[in-house]
Design a protein around this motif. Structure first.
Motif, short mmCIF file in Angstrom:
data_model
loop_
_atom_site.label_atom_id
_atom_site.label_comp_id
_atom_site.label_asym_id
_atom_site.label_seq_id
_atom_site.Cartn_x
_atom_site.Cartn_y
_atom_site.Cartn_z
N GLU A 36 1.61 12.78 -5.44
CA GLU A 36 1.73 11.43 -6.01
C GLU A 36 2.97 10.72 -5.45
O GLU A 36 2.92 9.54 -5.12
CB GLU A 36 1.79 11.54 -7.53
N ARG A 37 4.07 11.45 -5.33
CA ARG A 37 5.29 10.85 -4.77
C ARG A 37 5.08 10.45 -3.32
O ARG A 37 5.56 9.40 -2.89
CB ARG A 37 6.45 11.86 -4.87
N GLN A 38 4.40 11.30 -2.58
CA GLN A 38 4.15 10.98 -1.17
C GLN A 38 3.27 9.74 -1.05
O GLN A 38 3.50 8.89 -0.18
CB GLN A 38 3.50 12.17 -0.49
N ASP A 39 2.26 9.62 -1.93
CA ASP A 39 1.39 8.44 -1.89
C ASP A 39 2.18 7.19 -2.23
O ASP A 39 2.00 6.14 -1.61
CB ASP A 39 0.22 8.61 -2.85
N TRP A 40 3.06 7.30 -3.23
CA TRP A 40 3.91 6.16 -3.58
C TRP A 40 4.78 5.76 -2.39
O TRP A 40 4.90 4.58 -2.07
CB TRP A 40 4.78 6.49 -4.79
N ALA A 41 5.37 6.73 -1.75
CA ALA A 41 6.25 6.46 -0.61
C ALA A 41 5.48 5.78 0.52
O ALA A 41 5.97 4.82 1.13
CB ALA A 41 6.89 7.76 -0.12
N ARG A 42 4.26 6.25 0.78
CA ARG A 42 3.45 5.61 1.84
C ARG A 42 3.08 4.18 1.45
O ARG A 42 3.14 3.28 2.28
CB ARG A 42 2.19 6.45 2.09
N GLY A 43 2.68 4.00 0.19
CA GLY A 43 2.32 2.67 -0.26
C GLY A 43 3.49 1.71 -0.22
O GLY A 43 3.37 0.57 0.24
N TYR A 44 4.64 2.17 -0.70
CA TYR A 44 5.83 1.32 -0.71
C TYR A 44 6.25 0.96 0.71
O TYR A 44 6.63 -0.18 0.98
CB TYR A 44 6.98 2.01 -1.44
N ASP A 45 6.18 1.92 1.60
CA ASP A 45 6.55 1.67 3.00
C ASP A 45 5.62 0.63 3.62
O ASP A 45 6.07 -0.27 4.34
CB ASP A 45 6.50 2.96 3.80
N ALA A 46 4.33 0.72 3.31
CA ALA A 46 3.37 -0.27 3.82
C ALA A 46 3.65 -1.64 3.21
O ALA A 46 3.59 -2.67 3.91
CB ALA A 46 1.94 0.17 3.49
N ALA A 47 3.98 -1.67 1.92
CA ALA A 47 4.31 -2.93 1.25
C ALA A 47 5.57 -3.54 1.86
O ALA A 47 5.65 -4.76 2.07
CB ALA A 47 4.49 -2.70 -0.25
N ARG A 48 6.55 -2.71 2.14
CA ARG A 48 7.79 -3.20 2.74
C ARG A 48 7.54 -3.82 4.11
O ARG A 48 8.06 -4.90 4.43
CB ARG A 48 8.80 -2.05 2.85
N ARG A 49 6.72 -3.15 4.92
CA ARG A 49 6.41 -3.69 6.24
C ARG A 49 5.69 -5.03 6.13
O ARG A 49 5.98 -5.98 6.88
CB ARG A 49 5.54 -2.71 7.03
N TYR A 50 4.76 -5.12 5.19
CA TYR A 50 4.02 -6.38 5.00
C TYR A 50 4.98 -7.48 4.56
O TYR A 50 4.91 -8.61 5.05
CB TYR A 50 2.92 -6.17 3.96
N PHE A 51 5.86 -7.14 3.62
CA PHE A 51 6.81 -8.13 3.11
C PHE A 51 7.73 -8.64 4.22
O PHE A 51 7.99 -9.84 4.33
CB PHE A 51 7.65 -7.51 1.99
N GLU A 52 8.21 -7.73 5.04
CA GLU A 52 9.13 -8.13 6.12
C GLU A 52 8.44 -9.04 7.14
O GLU A 52 9.07 -9.90 7.73
CB GLU A 52 9.69 -6.88 6.80
N ARG A 53 7.12 -8.85 7.30
CA ARG A 53 6.38 -9.66 8.25
C ARG A 53 5.93 -10.99 7.64
O ARG A 53 6.01 -12.04 8.29
CB ARG A 53 5.16 -8.88 8.75
#
Length: 205
Positions: free
Chosen positions: A14-31
């Motif tokens: 679950e933590r790994q999935d959160w980390a992957r999701g947050y990282d994807a969200a961060r990349r989208y936000f930065e773009r």
């Protein structure tokens, strides 16, 4: 020991999935400088739109840790997509009012590239502000803050009449006399003020 191992594996996944999701969200936000992500959007191979939908569901259920909620809010997380969309249209309504002096917009009217006329028409329909009384009252106040007469039907007259009335006021303020505002005189193109003059003349006779 087995139970603890299984629990650890579940939590770790679950933590790994959160980390992957947050990282994807961060990349989208930065773009994109925001997190207004369509449900079907994938960030690379990661289903970001679906993941954000899952986070909203957890947030509404009260099962999301506050630290995670704060981290997503720092990226501009939109918890209620309906309210977010309303806020965008409300900004367009303010832009239209600043130019037209009324929210009695014709259906084809647009502002900030949004179909503001049709949006306002939909809001004036029964339950157009949503069935939730608290949300409907809040939205009505937001619209009234822009234009107290945003919903002419509730006041006893039509949207067209309200638009003509506003057009008449604008023409008079610009220096025109009542005798000069005859059928054929218009304000803002198709927002004619002359039909109101006809109504007033007929009422006077």
């Amino acid at each position: 020991m087995v139970a603890k191992w299984v629990k650890f594996q579940v939590l770790d996944t679950e933590r790994q999935d959160w980390a992957r999701g947050y990282d994807a969200a961060r990349r989208y936000f930065e773009r994109e400088n925001g997190l207004d992500v369509p449900y079907e959007h994938q960030e690379g191979a990661y289903p970001l739109g679906r993941w954000l939908s899952d986070q909203r569901r957890a947030y509404r259920a009260g099962t999301m840790p506050s630290t995670r909620a704060n981290e997503l809010e720092e990226l501009g997380m939109i918890w209620d997509t309906a309210d977010a969309q309303f806020a965008e249209n409300l900004a367009a309504a303010r832009a239209y009012y600043a130019e037209a002096g009324t929210l009695a917009a014709p259906r084809h009217a647009t502002a900030l590239d949004k179909p503001i006329g049709q949006w306002l028409t939909n809001l004036r329909r029964p339950n157009g502000l949503r069935k939730d009384p608290e949300r409907a009252q809040r939205r009505a106040k937001q619209l009234a803050a822009i234009d107290p007469d945003w919903n002419p039907g509730a006041l006893g007259w039509t949207v067209d009449w309200q638009r003509h009335y506003t057009g008449l006021g604008a023409l008079l303020e610009a220096g025109a006399g009542l005798d000069e505002i005859v059928p054929g005189v218009t304000h803002r193109g198709d927002d004619g003020a002359s039909p109101l003059i006809v109504d007033i003349s007929e009422a006077g006779s």
